[in-house]
Design a protein around this motif. Structure first.
Motif, PDB file in Angstrom:
ATOM      1  N   ALA A 192      -1.616   9.364  -0.453  1.00  0.00           N
ATOM      2  CA  ALA A 192      -0.240   9.220  -1.130  1.00  0.00           C
ATOM      3  C   ALA A 192      -0.447   9.726  -2.529  1.00  0.00           C
ATOM      4  CB  ALA A 192       0.756   8.013  -0.940  1.00  0.00           C
ATOM      5  N   ALA A 197       6.887   6.329   8.304  1.00  0.00           N
ATOM      6  CA  ALA A 197       7.257   6.900   7.046  1.00  0.00           C
ATOM      7  C   ALA A 197       8.736   7.530   7.279  1.00  0.00           C
ATOM      8  CB  ALA A 197       6.644   7.951   6.482  1.00  0.00           C
ATOM      9  N   LEU A 254       3.966  11.183  11.050  1.00  0.00           N
ATOM     10  CA  LEU A 254       4.908  10.221  10.206  1.00  0.00           C
ATOM     11  C   LEU A 254       5.328   8.972  11.102  1.00  0.00           C
ATOM     12  CD1 LEU A 254       7.401  13.024   8.718  1.00  0.00           C
ATOM     13  CD2 LEU A 254       5.526  12.007   7.525  1.00  0.00           C
ATOM     14  N   LEU A 291      12.902  10.993  -1.277  1.00  0.00           N
ATOM     15  CA  LEU A 291      12.241   9.842  -1.528  1.00  0.00           C
ATOM     16  C   LEU A 291      12.443   9.186  -2.854  1.00  0.00           C
ATOM     17  CD1 LEU A 291       8.551  11.451  -0.647  1.00  0.00           C
ATOM     18  CD2 LEU A 291       9.651   9.516   0.565  1.00  0.00           C
ATOM     19  N   TYR A 315       4.405   3.663   2.514  1.00  0.00           N
ATOM     20  CA  TYR A 315       3.897   4.105   3.825  1.00  0.00           C
ATOM     21  C   TYR A 315       2.433   4.703   4.105  1.00  0.00           C
ATOM     22  CZ  TYR A 315       8.907   4.532   3.947  1.00  0.00           C
ATOM     23  OH  TYR A 315      10.424   4.144   3.908  1.00  0.00           O
ATOM     24  N   PHE A 316       1.769   5.333   3.011  1.00  0.00           N
ATOM     25  CA  PHE A 316       0.469   5.929   3.142  1.00  0.00           C
ATOM     26  C   PHE A 316      -0.539   4.974   2.228  1.00  0.00           C
ATOM     27  CE2 PHE A 316       3.352   9.359   3.821  1.00  0.00           C
ATOM     28  CZ  PHE A 316       3.188   9.729   5.304  1.00  0.00           C
ATOM     29  N   VAL A 355      10.589   9.926   4.977  1.00  0.00           N
ATOM     30  CA  VAL A 355       9.973  11.250   4.930  1.00  0.00           C
ATOM     31  C   VAL A 355      10.583  11.970   6.586  1.00  0.00           C
ATOM     32  CG1 VAL A 355       8.234  12.736   5.037  1.00  0.00           C
ATOM     33  CG2 VAL A 355       8.292  11.003   3.608  1.00  0.00           C
ATOM     34  N   GLU A 375       7.288   5.920  -3.549  1.00  0.00           N
ATOM     35  CA  GLU A 375       7.607   5.780  -2.208  1.00  0.00           C
ATOM     36  C   GLU A 375       6.730   6.087  -1.271  1.00  0.00           C
ATOM     37  OE1 GLU A 375      10.463   4.815   0.734  1.00  0.00           O
ATOM     38  OE2 GLU A 375      10.586   4.161  -1.303  1.00  0.00           O
ATOM     39  N   LEU A 376       6.140   7.027  -1.482  1.00  0.00           N
ATOM     40  CA  LEU A 376       5.106   7.543  -0.469  1.00  0.00           C
ATOM     41  C   LEU A 376       3.795   6.357  -0.333  1.00  0.00           C
ATOM     42  CD1 LEU A 376       4.343  11.349  -0.939  1.00  0.00           C
ATOM     43  CD2 LEU A 376       5.387  10.405   0.774  1.00  0.00           C
TER      44      LEU A 376
END
Length: 236
Positions: free
Chosen positions: A107, A162, A157, A213, A101-102, A165, A97-98
């Motif tokens: 991540a 994100a 964020l 997450l 976004y990153f 988060v 899941e991270l």
């Protein structure tokens, strides 16, 4: 204190007649307290027998569950057909899941490495040994530092969008602010939060984010890692 418990330290003329003992207690030492040890039991057989019984009960329960419910297996693996979405095991879905976004470097490498380094380094330092409350000491300075960190984290964020988060982070920060303004001695849930130390808040935030997450990656991600509702036909 009663007169029986009062002690007066001084220099006596005859050390053998009136002996006195002075104990120096520093931050890394403590006075030895002698008392009743209390009831004790041997690890074998008392502990090991109980653990064996619990293990057998767990195995029997798993066998019963397996007899009535099939495992959620999919079709035979086909190397020419990649499922969409291709999800990792549940314990890696937080990292997956991270990655949504990153960048992969952040991540997949930087964040896990920082967590591991923290777990290795923290035990070698006296981090909050006294268990001091978050708002103990200079409350205004601590509130200023907390607001600066909070704004920096929210901006970071928000730059990466994100949201999974940011939501648990905002909830945790609002609870921290609520504990700052609550009156002490009110015997409420907010008063109990007021007595928590900073390590408790950091660990709670970390668990909250990890659970969020994992839940989002398990139930709310569909084809192309897009957002879907669990009751929809494309929920994976």
């Amino acid at each position: 204190m009663t007169d029986k418990n009062k002690y007066e330290a001084g220099i006596g003329s005859d050390a053998r007649q009136t002996p006195q003992r002075v104990v120096f207690v520093t931050r890394k030492t403590s006075a030895k307290v002698q008392g009743d040890v209390g009831p004790q039991r041997m690890a074998y057989p008392h502990l090991l027998v109980r653990e064996a019984i619990v293990f057998q009960v767990l195995v029997a329960a798993l066998v019963v569950v397996a007899m009535f419910w099939d495992a959620p297996l999919e079709q035979i693996a086909n190397p020419l057909l990649t499922p969409n979405p291709a999800k990792a095991p549940w314990y890696f879905l937080g990292l997956q899941e991270l990655l949504h976004y990153f960048p992969p470097l952040v991540a997949g490498i930087i964040i896990p490495t920082l967590v591991i380094i923290a777990l290795v380094v923290i035990p070698y330092f006296n981090v909050n040994v006294d268990g001091e409350q978050l708002w103990a000491g200079n409350r205004k300075n601590r509130l200023s530092v907390f607001l600066l960190v909070f704004i920096a984290v929210v901006l970071f964020l928000g730059a990466f969008r994100a949201w999974t988060v940011m939501v648990p982070t905002l909830i945790t920060c609002l609870l921290i602010l609520r504990s700052y303004f609550v009156g002490r001695g009110t015997h409420s849930w907010a008063d109990r939060l007021h007595n928590r130390h900073i390590s408790w808040w950091v660990m709670s935030w970390f668990i909250f984010v990890a659970v969020s997450l994992t839940i989002v990656g398990t139930f709310f991600r569909g084809p192309g890692w897009s957002w879907v509702w669990p009751w929809g036909s494309h929920a994976g």
